[in-house]
Design a protein around this motif. Structure first.
Motif, mmCIF file in Angstrom:
data_model
loop_
_atom_site.group_PDB
_atom_site.id
_atom_site.type_symbol
_atom_site.label_atom_id
_atom_site.label_comp_id
_atom_site.label_asym_id
_atom_site.label_seq_id
_atom_site.Cartn_x
_atom_site.Cartn_y
_atom_site.Cartn_z
ATOM 1 N N CYS B 162 25.113 40.043 13.509
ATOM 2 C CA CYS B 162 26.479 39.845 13.963
ATOM 3 C C CYS B 162 26.554 39.973 15.476
ATOM 4 C CB CYS B 162 27.357 40.885 13.281
ATOM 5 S SG CYS B 162 28.993 40.978 13.925
ATOM 6 N N ARG B 163 25.876 40.972 16.037
ATOM 7 C CA ARG B 163 25.864 41.163 17.485
ATOM 8 C C ARG B 163 25.406 39.897 18.212
ATOM 9 N NH1 ARG B 163 21.747 42.732 21.441
ATOM 10 N NH2 ARG B 163 20.146 42.793 19.841
ATOM 11 N N ILE B 164 24.283 39.356 17.754
ATOM 12 C CA ILE B 164 23.694 38.223 18.457
ATOM 13 C C ILE B 164 24.522 36.961 18.251
ATOM 14 C CG2 ILE B 164 21.698 36.683 18.385
ATOM 15 C CD1 ILE B 164 20.041 39.319 17.848
ATOM 16 N N ALA B 166 27.705 36.736 17.518
ATOM 17 C CA ALA B 166 28.997 36.840 18.193
ATOM 18 C C ALA B 166 28.826 36.561 19.686
ATOM 19 C CB ALA B 166 29.608 38.219 17.963
ATOM 20 N N MET B 167 27.744 37.070 20.271
ATOM 21 C CA MET B 167 27.489 36.787 21.683
ATOM 22 C C MET B 167 27.185 35.309 21.882
ATOM 23 S SD MET B 167 25.595 40.127 23.301
ATOM 24 C CE MET B 167 24.043 39.896 22.496
ATOM 25 N N HIS B 170 30.511 33.268 21.566
ATOM 26 C CA HIS B 170 31.407 33.469 22.703
ATOM 27 C C HIS B 170 30.816 32.893 23.984
ATOM 28 C CE1 HIS B 170 33.578 35.650 25.940
ATOM 29 N NE2 HIS B 170 34.581 35.252 25.186
ATOM 30 N N GLY B 171 29.506 32.952 24.089
ATOM 31 C CA GLY B 171 28.879 32.449 25.306
ATOM 32 C C GLY B 171 28.803 30.939 25.366
ATOM 33 N N ARG B 172 28.516 30.300 24.222
ATOM 34 C CA ARG B 172 28.256 28.862 24.236
ATOM 35 C C ARG B 172 29.417 28.015 23.760
ATOM 36 N NH1 ARG B 172 22.583 27.100 23.836
ATOM 37 N NH2 ARG B 172 23.266 25.426 22.478
ATOM 38 N N HIS B 182 32.790 39.103 21.588
ATOM 39 C CA HIS B 182 32.030 39.916 20.636
ATOM 40 C C HIS B 182 32.532 41.354 20.551
ATOM 41 C CE1 HIS B 182 29.926 39.772 24.500
ATOM 42 N NE2 HIS B 182 29.566 41.002 24.286
#
Lengths: 297, 480, 297, 480
Positions: B162-164, B166-167, B170-172, B182
């Motif tokens: 989930c951490r990865i 979500a990042m 949100h980033g791409r 995230h």
């Protein structure tokens, strides 16, 4: 025009700000017979600028048009040629208030850099104050001195090309305020003290890294400065938007047949609202601003 | 001291296998994909093959070598390694004449052809720059960052989480997740008290990221009901989590267009009577729906045209053959359609069974829909004393949401929040907040249901769920 | 009830959260024959609580009423007895996600403190994970152990009363994640490494001061941790308000008599808008969260 | 090196005098007042007399001694002095049994009676605390802060400045300045390009703080026109700045209820024709209005009942005396009223004269009024290519404001912003952001007028002031 006095109309020799679009501006020195290329075509200074009112539309040779604005330190900050990292308006505004600058203030600054802060200081201390600005980089010192002339503020400022950490500001006992934006501000604290008025004044040091702040605070405390205060200000620009929000369709309320046949994919209607959206990325850190008061000595 | 010795772990769980859902990482950039052999994939403007990652351990760093193949990168992660260079105190001696770099473009190309890796090329560039050492730290970092982007191609293959994810979103592709940041998702999962064994309703238009995040926190225990708008439940993002198959047994879906019918008790999840055919087994619906007291409507249809295993009968003529083939095709199609519809019906029945008790343990909303209407519609399915969390990219709809909840009562602990997230660079003598930060992570409205929610009174019961404040009680200033 | 499983009705032995008003809550252990005083009067456990549904209104002896809520780690965090500074939900949420906690995770934590984070960890790793929590203060270790029992999560947690910097976590090679909230986390980095699984895991260290962060990052890098990331999250609670904005009166539009007689003090009307106001003061800093990944060893 | 030697300064400017406007400071708390002899003033729940401050230098720190008198405090400022104590690594050994402080209340009272100063008492408390050294830094600070508040009474007398007054208002009475935070005010002054020699319009309901701030930046050069709502211009806060008298000559005021009339050219600032009297000197209006081409309306009224120096005539009877006295009183009152009205008229005329050219250089709005209507009304008085700044505590009205300006055209560089302000504690090994921070400093809408503003077209000229974006031009994402 001058950076410390408004005019109504553009004259030869003025520096004007050409507004090409949102956040796209360029400074132009107005010269009879001069010509400036923009993406909308050329601007002919003699016919398009001289004698026109600041704030006018100018139609360029390709038929597009731009606006010609009166220069201000703030417009200069967003359009000046970068020779270094510069200070932006959010920090400048905070520095100006927290250093208690006003007409008549005598200020020492180092380094001059690209002159972004210098122009804002000059605007605030005019017509009776003076800025002593020290820049160790010779080319930059020369360039900024030329800009001060073009901007008609040279009578308010003295530029010195020297190393403030070794040679100080070149003045003693005159400054109401000192501003430091150098890699090792702690080395200049003593010189700042010397430059300041006997009865006291305000100092500000700008540093990107906390270690610099720590060393500077130590030096300031040792040198007898008090009311130390380190802070940061970050500006967030909000985009104004009209956005649509879909309305959920929870289906028919009751009726004995409800659910009997699969409902067709419902057509969602939506409502529009006016709102703001934050920028995806904003400047979260430029530097720490450390303020201190020099007491009477 | 009671030291519990760790059991030796099975490496198998940490080995990259064909068909695995993985996340590629390069710097701060992530990309989720499935490992497929002999398949060219594009990542950060670079074509590559994942074949050689198979059999390696997760979190291995690879170098992209010629032909787009991966080669395990034995050295430590390169990140930050070049940052330890000596920094000049200021830029005073730098003259920008474009002559500071001694390496020419041809030199660099030669280095690359010699097989020099990105990190080495950057080191070469630094070594051959006459001004690098004189640059300030800020300029040095800018330089390295620029060069890294250009020459480095170290890629790490990560197990999704989930951490990865979500990042990554949100980033791409922030628009795909309604700009949900995230850390805001992290708040949602915690404030929603998402945990194993509970029954959670999720309404999202975040590509399935929020749904996947909830499922990860449930760990395959309990039930998740995706309340979805429109024709079909969208949740491509859930796939990227690479959950084991049994996780999917906990996932249910319910189209919101049936919400009113379900609440009114008029939703018929029994086999539908179709004009052409009614091949349905009424017993199955009950089976799936489980121990519910649901009104199953007017009973199922009768028997049908037989199962798919209908024995074939041979005939002799070609025309007959053709006709038969045609009939069969038609029948198969009809059959397929029926099976699908039956599946859909069963899904609906099982989700309806979960909802009917109006005893869900949590409700998470994150969508491009008007949150106020969605929340007021779905909160009815929550048990009392349960948390709900509504995300919106904009604050205005949540103000409305807050006001309506206050008016109708049945909730407490209402809180409208946003948060800011700040990253730091921590390096010797160069510690400071990261210069760029996210402008906003969206807004959350959270609260807890009370018993009143069930006996919901339309109006006149304003703030009935707040105990009457005695005079001595100082209420905080942040509540209306 | 348990802190890791919802129930519908209150039973004897449960810990419930009594909601007295906005941001005013207290935990109560339900005991047959028990009685709890509130500012609205007494609550009699046997008649008012046992057998009632969570989320119910309870009328107190003085006639006022309160709500009785099912405990959650978040309600516990705002109502628990403080024996130390505690971690709040905003940091806890970030820690939980960034440590990649989920059912089955094995976690090491130190110090346990008042158990605010511990409860949130237990909620997330249940029913198959385990928490090893180390607290050097004996009274606190005993107290929190008792709370874990009362909250019916003791089967998921081992409390150790020892000095993590000297004695470590008491386990080796088992942890998926380690959390440090101690004055000198750099002294516990080696022990954290030991406690973690061979194939790797995540670590978080919480420190209020940047110097602690700097030393911890150095220790983490030395010990081979990578993907170091230091961050802060701050929550802002918005108050929803209806406010009135006055409307300016610019006077009559024209007419030859305008301005002839001094206008009477105009009566300003106003419009109401729904808006939010930020808190005057918010928690701007609790601590820095430093995350790192332990690679396979 | 050209070293300019500082001229010796005159101490007189830095000496506290009776009648001076000063600011008292204790910790982070400020209070603005006038120095009056033998006057008891309340500051931070303490009564005190400022008499002994007179003759001392500004920025002197005083101790409040018995009887509320001030005594110059020779030591350095005490702030932070006790903070350098040694801190325990953690609180592990602290048992909260209420017995850690060896000093009793009586002891402390005795110390106070002995004339021990606040700082010394705190040091005594620390020395006599068995647990202080074992507390963590956080706990130590909390302890010191609490004790400081209780026992320390060092007061500094400061010369007022915009910085100090803005911090004072925001800290103590935010509602009086519409919650305008000092750093937001700093942005306003800079973004408004406020400087000596310009003509600035100010509309505020911030007790005069914003007006005073503008006047400080103008330094007595140029003109400030306070555009005020209601019956009278409110600006108590301006007094606190302690400006020299000539600053007030630059301050003008104009009631906004005359804005429409002024714009329509129908505002009559000539002496009013009153039913009872028309004692006016038409020449004076012109005198004050200066070199304006203003339409002065229908000409002034005729002569009047004579000046205040009307010679007295003696009569003999008491009744006559009484009657005369009565008449005189009446006449004086009438006269006073007339003088006042005349003053008001002259003020109006002079402000109108400044406004009529519609060539103001700046516009600052910060009020509880709807900013959209105020801005659209007052922006008409600005010259082209001049900045305007609108503050609002709420974002919603500024969104409307922004939208309307975009629709009507005549402005560029529109920007809607807010900012956050973060303070740091910088101490050896204890550096971190201050734990509490302001939740918000309000919102600003800023922009620049263009020539179009003058030939303002009501509608249909949407965004006419933005150059047409050519296709290659990438516009930033932050503009609608």
């Amino acid at each position: 025009m001058s950076f410390v006095e408004y005019s109504e109309r553009i004259r030869e020799g003025d520096v004007v700000i050409i507004y090409l679009g949102h956040e796209s501006m360029m400074p132009v020195k107005v010269q009879a017979g001069g010509k400036t290329q923009t993406r909308y075509g050329a601007i002919r200074h003699s016919t398009d600028l001289i004698g026109q009112s600041f704030g006018s539309k100018v139609t360029c040779s390709k038929g597009g048009w731009v606006l010609v604005l009166h220069p201000t330190p703030e417009l200069w900050t967003v359009s000046l040629p970068h020779r270094t990292q510069i200070l932006y308006t959010t920090d400048i505004a905070t520095i100006t208030m927290m250093l208690e600058l006003k007409p008549g203030s005598v200020v020492c600054e180092s380094g001059t850099g690209s002159g972004s802060l210098s122009h804002a200081i000059l605007r605030t201390i005019a017509p009776t104050g003076h800025l002593h600005t020290v820049e160790f980089h010779q080319q930059r010192a020369e360039k900024v001195e030329q800009e001060f002339q073009e901007h008609r503020v040279d009578h308010l400022v003295t530029v010195r090309n020297q190393d403030v950490c070794r040679e100080g500001f070149g003045v003693a006992g005159v400054a109401d305020a000192v501003f430091l934006d150098i890699p090792s501000p702690w080395e200049a604290v003593g010189h700042a003290h010397t430059a300041m008025k006997r009865h006291g004044g305000r100092l500000c040091s700008f540093s990107p890294c906390i270690e610099q702040v720590q060393r500077t605070c130590e030096a300031l405390t040792e040198r007898g400065f008090h009311d130390l205060s380190t802070l940061e200000v970050a500006l967030r620009v909000h985009g104004v938007r009209s956005v649509g929000l879909s309305l959920p369709d929870f289906g028919p309320d009751a009726g004995p047949d409800a659910g009997e046949t699969p409902a067709p994919a419902p057509v969602h209607t939506s409502v529009a609202i006016k709102t703001t959206i934050p920028p995806r990325e904003m400047t979260g850190h430029t530097g720490y601003l450390t303020f201190a008061t020099k007491p009477r000595t | 001291m009671a030291a519990a010795e760790g059991t030796e772990e099975d490496d198998a769980a940490y080995i990259i296998k064909e068909g695995d859902c993985v996340v590629l990482k390069r710097g701060d950039i992530f990309k989720a994909l499935k490992v497929q052999l002999n398949k060219k994939v594009m990542f950060e403007k670079q074509w590559l093959f994942l074949d050689k990652a198979v059999g390696q351990l997760y979190s291995t760093a690879f170098e992209v070598v010629s032909g787009g193949h991966l080669e395990p990168h034995k050295a430590k992660t390169t990140e930050g390694s070049a940052d330890t260079a000596e920094a000049g105190a200021d830029n005073r001696n730098i003259v920008d004449d474009g002559k500071s770099q001694k390496l020419t473009r041809d030199d660099i190309e030669t280095l690359k052809e010699q097989g020099l890796k990105g990190q080495d090329i950057i080191q070469q560039l630094i070594d051959n720059s006459s001004t690098f050492r004189d640059k300030t730290e800020f300029s040095q970092q800018k330089y390295i960052k620029k060069k890294k982007k250009k020459y480095e191609s170290t890629i790490t293959v990560l197990k999704p989480s989930c951490r990865i994810l979500a990042m990554m979103y949100h980033g791409r592709e922030p628009a795909k997740v309604c700009h949900l940041r995230h850390d805001t998702l992290a708040q949602m999962l915690t404030l929603g008290n998402i945990h194993a064994g509970s029954k959670v309703l999720v309404f999202e238009t975040c590509s399935g990221l929020v749904l996947g995040a909830v499922m990860e926190r449930m760990g395959g225990y309990g039930s998740v009901v995706q309340m979805y708008p429109g024709g079909e439940a969208v949740r491509a993002g859930v796939e990227s989590f690479g959950f084991p198959p049994h996780f999917h047994d906990t996932l249910h879906e319910f189209p919101i267009c049936h919400v009113n019918a379900l609440l009114a008790g008029t939703l018929n999840t029994a086999p539908a009577k179709e004009p052409e055919a009614d091949a349905n087994d009424p017993s199955k619906a009950g089976e799936e729906a489980g121990q519910t007291d649901e009104d199953m409507g007017g009973g199922g249809g009768g028997g049908g045209e037989g199962g798919p295993e209908e024995p074939k009968m041979e005939t002799s003529t070609a025309a007959q053959d053709k006709q038969r083939e045609w009939d069969k095709l038609k029948e198969n199609r009809l059959q397929e359609k029926k099976v699908k519809m039956e599946e859909k019906r069963k899904k609906l029945a099982s989700a309806a069974a979960l909802l009917e008790g109006k005893n869900a343990d949590g409700l998470i909303i994150a969508s491009r829909f008007h949150p106020s209407l969605v929340l007021l519609g779905l909160i009815k399915f929550l048990a009392p004393s349960r948390p709900f969390v509504v995300y919106s990219q904009y604050i205005e709809p949540l103000i409305e949401c807050y006001t309506k909840l206050k008016d109708q009562g049945g909730t407490v602990n209402l809180q409208l929040t946003d948060s800011w997230l700040r990253h730091y660079q921590v390096l010797p003598n160069r510690t400071h907040p990261v210069l760029q930060m996210s402008g906003g992570g969206g807004y959350l409205l959270t609260g807890t249901t009370t018993v009143n929610m069930r006996n919901f009174k339309a109006a006149g019961a304003q703030q009935a769920d707040e105990p009457p404040a005695p005079k001595k009680l100082k209420l905080s200033g942040s509540e209306g």
